[in-house]
Design a protein around this motif. Structure first.
Motif, PDB file in Angstrom:
ATOM      1  N   SER A  11       0.811  -1.216   0.000  1.00 11.94           N
ATOM      2  CA  SER A  11       0.000   0.000   0.000  1.00 11.94           C
ATOM      3  C   SER A  11       0.847   1.270   0.000  1.00 11.94           C
ATOM      4  CB  SER A  11      -0.928   0.019   1.226  1.00 11.94           C
ATOM      5  OG  SER A  11      -0.169   0.075   2.415  1.00 11.94           O
ATOM      6  N   GLN A  12       2.176   1.144   0.145  1.00 14.59           N
ATOM      7  CA  GLN A  12       3.014   2.327   0.236  1.00 14.59           C
ATOM      8  C   GLN A  12       3.031   3.129  -1.062  1.00 14.59           C
ATOM      9  OE1 GLN A  12       6.915   1.265   1.613  1.00 14.59           O
ATOM     10  NE2 GLN A  12       6.208   0.659   3.647  1.00 14.59           N
ATOM     11  N   ALA A  13       3.099   2.433  -2.201  1.00 20.43           N
ATOM     12  CA  ALA A  13       3.126   3.140  -3.481  1.00 20.43           C
ATOM     13  C   ALA A  13       1.828   3.911  -3.685  1.00 20.43           C
ATOM     14  CB  ALA A  13       3.352   2.147  -4.620  1.00 20.43           C
ATOM     15  N   PRO A 209      21.168   7.767  -3.854  1.00 17.74           N
ATOM     16  CA  PRO A 209      20.232   7.500  -2.749  1.00 17.74           C
ATOM     17  C   PRO A 209      20.341   8.503  -1.603  1.00 17.74           C
ATOM     18  CG  PRO A 209      21.246   5.457  -3.483  1.00 17.74           C
ATOM     19  CD  PRO A 209      21.974   6.562  -4.169  1.00 17.74           C
ATOM     20  N   LEU A 210      21.573   8.884  -1.252  1.00 19.30           N
ATOM     21  CA  LEU A 210      21.755   9.867  -0.190  1.00 19.30           C
ATOM     22  C   LEU A 210      21.234  11.232  -0.624  1.00 19.30           C
ATOM     23  CD1 LEU A 210      22.850  10.716   2.553  1.00 19.30           C
ATOM     24  CD2 LEU A 210      25.103  10.989   1.503  1.00 19.30           C
ATOM     25  N   LEU A 211      21.477  11.609  -1.863  1.00 20.28           N
ATOM     26  CA  LEU A 211      20.999  12.891  -2.377  1.00 20.28           C
ATOM     27  C   LEU A 211      19.480  12.961  -2.351  1.00 20.28           C
ATOM     28  CD1 LEU A 211      21.351  15.615  -3.806  1.00 20.28           C
ATOM     29  CD2 LEU A 211      21.522  14.375  -5.971  1.00 20.28           C
ATOM     30  N   LEU A 212      18.813  11.904  -2.828  1.00 20.84           N
ATOM     31  CA  LEU A 212      17.352  11.897  -2.847  1.00 20.84           C
ATOM     32  C   LEU A 212      16.778  11.919  -1.437  1.00 20.84           C
ATOM     33  CD1 LEU A 212      16.469   9.401  -5.740  1.00 20.84           C
ATOM     34  CD2 LEU A 212      16.482  11.891  -5.771  1.00 20.84           C
ATOM     35  N   ASP A 213      17.371  11.160  -0.521  1.00 18.87           N
ATOM     36  CA  ASP A 213      16.868  11.135   0.852  1.00 18.87           C
ATOM     37  C   ASP A 213      17.051  12.483   1.523  1.00 18.87           C
ATOM     38  OD1 ASP A 213      15.801   9.055   2.848  1.00 18.87           O
ATOM     39  OD2 ASP A 213      17.364  10.035   4.007  1.00 18.87           O
ATOM     40  N   LEU A 214      18.174  13.140   1.258  1.00 19.40           N
ATOM     41  CA  LEU A 214      18.436  14.458   1.830  1.00 19.40           C
ATOM     42  C   LEU A 214      17.436  15.482   1.296  1.00 19.40           C
ATOM     43  CD1 LEU A 214      20.367  16.127   3.632  1.00 19.40           C
ATOM     44  CD2 LEU A 214      21.774  16.506   1.608  1.00 19.40           C
ATOM     45  N   LEU A 215      17.188  15.452  -0.008  1.00 25.33           N
ATOM     46  CA  LEU A 215      16.220  16.382  -0.605  1.00 25.33           C
ATOM     47  C   LEU A 215      14.808  16.114  -0.088  1.00 25.33           C
ATOM     48  CD1 LEU A 215      17.420  16.496  -4.336  1.00 25.33           C
ATOM     49  CD2 LEU A 215      17.653  18.287  -2.613  1.00 25.33           C
ATOM     50  N   LEU A 251       9.671   7.833  -6.675  1.00 25.22           N
ATOM     51  CA  LEU A 251      10.838   7.444  -7.471  1.00 25.22           C
ATOM     52  C   LEU A 251      11.639   6.346  -6.782  1.00 25.22           C
ATOM     53  CD1 LEU A 251      12.445   8.125 -10.056  1.00 25.22           C
ATOM     54  CD2 LEU A 251      13.733   9.786  -8.711  1.00 25.22           C
ATOM     55  N   THR A 252      11.770   6.422  -5.455  1.00 24.63           N
ATOM     56  CA  THR A 252      12.513   5.382  -4.735  1.00 24.63           C
ATOM     57  C   THR A 252      11.740   4.065  -4.692  1.00 24.63           C
ATOM     58  OG1 THR A 252      11.585   6.125  -2.606  1.00 24.63           O
ATOM     59  CG2 THR A 252      13.684   7.078  -3.299  1.00 24.63           C
ATOM     60  N   ILE A 253      10.409   4.130  -4.803  1.00 24.07           N
ATOM     61  CA  ILE A 253       9.618   2.889  -4.841  1.00 24.07           C
ATOM     62  C   ILE A 253       9.717   2.252  -6.226  1.00 24.07           C
ATOM     63  CG2 ILE A 253       7.275   1.943  -4.677  1.00 24.07           C
ATOM     64  CD1 ILE A 253       6.672   4.054  -2.569  1.00 24.07           C
ATOM     65  N   VAL A 254       9.682   3.073  -7.276  1.00 27.06           N
ATOM     66  CA  VAL A 254       9.799   2.559  -8.648  1.00 27.06           C
ATOM     67  C   VAL A 254      11.194   1.983  -8.880  1.00 27.06           C
ATOM     68  CG1 VAL A 254       9.728   3.194 -11.088  1.00 27.06           C
ATOM     69  CG2 VAL A 254       8.042   4.142  -9.513  1.00 27.06           C
ATOM     70  N   PRO A 256      14.013   0.751  -6.549  1.00 23.94           N
ATOM     71  CA  PRO A 256      14.411   0.470  -5.155  1.00 23.94           C
ATOM     72  C   PRO A 256      15.880   0.743  -4.857  1.00 23.94           C
ATOM     73  CG  PRO A 256      13.036  -1.303  -6.028  1.00 23.94           C
ATOM     74  CD  PRO A 256      13.368  -0.419  -7.182  1.00 23.94           C
ATOM     75  N   TRP A 257      16.756   0.708  -5.864  1.00 26.90           N
ATOM     76  CA  TRP A 257      18.172   0.959  -5.607  1.00 26.90           C
ATOM     77  C   TRP A 257      18.426   2.408  -5.191  1.00 26.90           C
ATOM     78  CZ3 TRP A 257      21.190   4.488  -8.319  1.00 26.90           C
ATOM     79  CH2 TRP A 257      20.613   4.994  -9.486  1.00 26.90           C
ATOM     80  N   LEU A 258      17.432   3.301  -5.425  1.00 28.62           N
ATOM     81  CA  LEU A 258      17.575   4.697  -5.023  1.00 28.62           C
ATOM     82  C   LEU A 258      17.201   4.920  -3.556  1.00 28.62           C
ATOM     83  CD1 LEU A 258      16.136   6.523  -8.167  1.00 28.62           C
ATOM     84  CD2 LEU A 258      18.520   6.455  -7.417  1.00 28.62           C
ATOM     85  N   LYS A 259      16.701   3.908  -2.894  1.00 32.97           N
ATOM     86  CA  LYS A 259      16.333   4.040  -1.486  1.00 32.97           C
ATOM     87  C   LYS A 259      17.580   3.903  -0.616  1.00 32.97           C
ATOM     88  CE  LYS A 259      13.167   2.261   2.038  1.00 32.97           C
ATOM     89  NZ  LYS A 259      12.610   3.606   2.310  1.00 32.97           N
ATOM     90  N   LEU A 260      17.763   4.843   0.283  1.00 28.76           N
ATOM     91  CA  LEU A 260      18.937   4.859   1.147  1.00 28.76           C
ATOM     92  C   LEU A 260      18.853   3.716   2.158  1.00 28.76           C
ATOM     93  CD1 LEU A 260      21.559   6.374   1.871  1.00 28.76           C
ATOM     94  CD2 LEU A 260      20.201   7.761   3.463  1.00 28.76           C
ATOM     95  N   LYS A 261      19.911   2.975   2.291  1.00 29.28           N
ATOM     96  CA  LYS A 261      19.972   1.855   3.224  1.00 29.28           C
ATOM     97  C   LYS A 261      21.157   2.053   4.168  1.00 29.28           C
ATOM     98  CE  LYS A 261      18.031  -1.422  -0.113  1.00 29.28           C
ATOM     99  NZ  LYS A 261      17.837  -0.426  -1.182  1.00 29.28           N
ATOM    100  N   PRO A 262      21.050   1.630   5.430  1.00 26.19           N
ATOM    101  CA  PRO A 262      19.907   0.885   6.007  1.00 26.19           C
ATOM    102  C   PRO A 262      18.773   1.818   6.354  1.00 26.19           C
ATOM    103  CG  PRO A 262      21.579   1.251   7.661  1.00 26.19           C
ATOM    104  CD  PRO A 262      22.139   1.795   6.389  1.00 26.19           C
TER     105      PRO A 262
END
Length: 262
Positions: A11-13, A209-215, A251-254, A256-262
């Motif tokens: 349901s997140q998307a 991933p860090l750039l997108l999470d920061l923005l 974008l991070t859901i479409v 997944p490699w763009l999602k910052l981990k952990p």
């Protein structure tokens, strides 16, 4: 527990897409108000925004369980700073979702005589604290990557000979006024600042991933700041920030490699 987390992740998307539409309505309502549009049209857009907000609250039912599971995973991280930031952030998200669930029950009439304003303020406080911790985590990871990149460049560059005080900087032993000494230091300060900015841009470019999470977190933080009247920015700015952060989340859901981990 794991089956519930897997079920809830689907349901997140949908929730993020509806969130983007909700803040698009917020931005549209602001533009219509500034443009002098008719009252009926503005009322329709406002009602549509309220319906989308209520739908999002329905989709977030049970998200507290997922946040608690994420906190249980984060508490085992080896890095103490990441462990502290992520664990407390997830726990605050769990409280935020719990308050949001109570608000949903109040708006749908399941809980009568609920002080919706109090619960809304309470949920935004938890949301704000979670975002502050997320931004702290982003800045910490950015600092680590910048230091690693600086050490890598220093190891690759050949050692330079010490040319003496006359070539490395101004001679502080010579008599001069404070103003002239400050002016002499400015070129070196400018060069250092330019180097740090270039290093920052290089690190962010090589770590999407860090750039997108920061923005995303930087955009999101203005929403609770405005709702809690800590830093009011206006409906239009809140709508733009919410729309931008929602699109980044989609974008991070479409991808997944763009999602910052952990």
């Amino acid at each position: 527990m794991d089956s519930w987390v897997r079920f809830n992740s689907h349901s997140q998307a949908k929730e993020r897409i509806i969130r983007a539409a909700q803040y698009a309505c917020t931005l549209l309502g602001y533009a219509l108000h500034k443009g002098g549009a008719g009252t009926q049209l503005r009322t329709t857009v406002s009602q549509l925004e309220a319906h989308m907000s209520l739908t999002r609250k329905l989709l977030r039912l049970g998200n507290s369980v997922e946040a608690i599971e994420a906190a249980k995973r984060a508490i085992h991280l080896s890095d103490s700073i990441l462990r502290l930031c992520l664990t407390i952030s997830h726990l605050n998200k769990a409280m935020y979702f719990a308050c949001d669930n109570v608000l949903w029950a109040g708006k749908t009439g399941l809980v009568s005589k609920l002080d919706q304003r109090k619960w809304s303020q309470r949920s935004f406080k938890y949301y704000l604290f979670a975002l502050i911790l997320n931004l702290t985590r982003d800045v910490y990871e950015l600092h680590l990557l910048m230091e690693r990149e600086a050490r890598h460049r220093a190891a690759k560059s050949p050692p330079s000979r010490d040319p003496g005080p006359t070539a490395t900087g101004p001679d502080m032993s010579s008599p001069s006024s404070p103003a002239s000494a400050a002016l002499a230091v400015l070129p070196y300060l400018s060069a250092w600042l330019h180097g740090r900015l270039y290093l920052l841009a290089t690190v962010l470019q090589s770590n999407p991933p860090l750039l997108l999470d920061l923005l995303k977190n930087a955009c999101d933080i203005f929403i609770p700041l405005d709702r809690l009247a800590i830093y009011p920015t206006g409906t239009g700015f809140v709508g733009a920030c919410g729309l931008a952060s929602s699109l980044l989340a989609v974008l991070t859901i479409v991808h997944p490699w763009l999602k910052l981990k952990p």
